[in-house]
Scaffold this active site. Structure first.
Site: not given
Ligand code: UDP
Length: 447
Positions: A34, A130
């Site tokens: 990520h 995110d």
């Protein structure tokens, strides 16, 4: 760089009516798969004239010294040491989100307020966070910061998650017992809400790979924009700089000495692991295949062991033909002319990096979106196949032979090279990914 000039001097900046530089806050989920795409997106925005501040947790904090062009601001994450050490991703995520949105904790809101109040920095345009950091929207709204969401998986995966709340509500899903399943469900439902409440969604994919999946999302979501500027690692000018482990560059020197398309690269990403017996079978399967290989074995690759031990005689048997490293400069490895195949767990970054270089795959998915990515690799794009069932050296040897030596593997390689061309087209000036990133910059400046 033209984009930089425009964003600063008013071209792309026409919404703002001022010539002041703007700042984007980015907040990645603190896991390798990520952090990479978020910082790659940040690179692309920075190259187009936006200043970047990276918000980060203490857990898996990136090294600011590796990215001097960004400002780094820590956010207290509240992850207890035992949870952090457990390696339980859902547990860590849950602890992080719970701490950030606890009634008595204004940690994230306070950090945002102090970033906003900093007169010495360019004014904040928005925050890109995110999708799994579900505590972010509330804190951002409290201080008046607009949000955009980054999804680091496929459009297909997001499409499936979008159906999840409805399937759950109608009782179509099997009852799920257990605390982890409940946490997972909560996360999925709230991650969709976070997208719906945002000013836009960025997915690290590209129109050439998932046209129908992207179209469906665009039709079903009622948000200002859904953009697919992937593969983000190709929009970023840096091939490294966000790794949590040190990359072994001797592997590139070793690849330099190998024949074109002869090497199988083996890596299961940053989290997937094997049990001790599977590890043995992989080691002997690679050895008996007779093929050159480059194998990434992280210190935590084998469950229950601090450091994996190789079977007796293995190192001598592979000498000159196989190389084992702790962590690779993966994008450079996959782009190397000596690499002809990738045995992967099909994390989305690895899959996209492989496709971008025209490398066919042996797929061994373990969890999360990996099974779905395998299905697309095998059934939709035809650039790899799944190695199913128990890991056993004979089966492994056969799979390697199929990918590296046989006609079926050669056909997959041809299709992978075609896909690579499609990716390159999206990345060309005027290609869909370049258009998407320019739209994103314009959108951010207009928020
Ligand atoms: N990676 C790397 N070196 C390695 C193994 C992986 O730099 O030896 C990078 C890889 O290029 C990718 C990321 O780590 O960008 C892993 O992300 P992915 O989504 O493939 O899998 P995850 O680790 O999230 O399961």
């Amino acid at each position: 760089m033209a984009g930089v000039q425009e964003a600063r001097a008013g071209g792309l900046n026409d919404c703002q009516g001022t010539h002041r530089r703007r700042r984007v806050l980015v907040f990645p989920l603190p896991f390798q798969g990520h952090i990479n795409p978020m910082l790659q997106l940040a690179d692309a925005l920075h190259a187009r004239g936006l200043a970047v501040t990276v918000l980060h947790t203490h857990f898996n904090a990136p090294d600011p010294a590796r990215r001097p062009e960004f400002r780094f601001v820590p956010v207290p994450d509240g992850v207890p040491a035992d949870v952090a050490a457990s390696g339980d991703v859902i547990g860590i995520l849950d602890a992080m989100n719970a701490a950030m949105e606890a009634e008595d904790s204004a940690a994230l809101r306070d950090v945002l307020a102090s970033v906003l109040a900093d007169d010495e920095q360019a004014p904040v345009a928005c925050m890109v966070f995110d999708a799994n950091l579900i505590a972010v929207p509330r804190a951002a709204a409290a201080v008046g910061v607009k949000t955009l969401v980054l999804r680091t998986t496929t459009a297909a995966c997001f499409g499936v998650s979008m159906a999840y709340p409805m399937l759950h509500q109608k009782g179509y899903l099997p009852p799920q017992a257990g605390a982890t399943k409940k946490k997972m469900r909560n996360l999925l439902v709230r991650a969709i809400e976070a997208v719906n409440d945002s000013s836009g969604l960025v997915i690290n994919t590209l129109d050439a790979l998932e046209p129908a999946e992207l179209e469906r999302i665009r039709e079903e979501l009622h948000i200002p924009m859904v953009l697919a500027p992937g593969p983000l690692h190709k929009l970023s000018s840096k091939s490294t700089g966000s790794s949590l482990l040190d990359e072994d560059y001797d592997s590139i020197k070793w690849l330099d000495m190998q024949a074109p398309e002869s090497v199988l690269y083996v890596s299961f990403g940053s989290l997937a692991s094997l049990d001790a017996n599977e590890f043995l079978e992989v080691a002997w399967g690679l050895e008996t295949s007779g093929h050159p290989f480059l194998w990434v074995v992280r210190p935590d690759s084998v469950r229950g062991l601090d450091r994996p031990g190789f079977p007796n005689g293995f190192e001598a048997a592979i000498e000159g033909r196989g190389k084992v490293i702790r962590w690779a400069p993966q994008q450079e490895v996959l782009a190397h002319r000596a690499v002809g195949g990738f045995w992967t767990h099909n994390g989305w970054n690895s899959t996209l990096e492989s496709i971008s270089e025209g490398i066919p795959m042996i797929c061994r998915p373990q969890f999360a979106d990996q099974m779905m990515n395998t299905r697309y690799v095998e059934k939709t794009w035809g650039v790899g196949f799944e190695l199913e069932g128990e890991l056993e050296r004979g089966k492994i040897e056969k799979a390697i032979r199929k990918l590296m030596k046989e006609r079926e593997g050669a056909e997959m390689r041809e299709r992978a090279k075609e896909l690579k061309k499609n990716v390159a087209d999206c990345l060309r000036t005027g290609g869909s990914s370049q258009i998407a990133i320019d739209k994103l910059v314009h959108h951010i400046l207009c928020l």
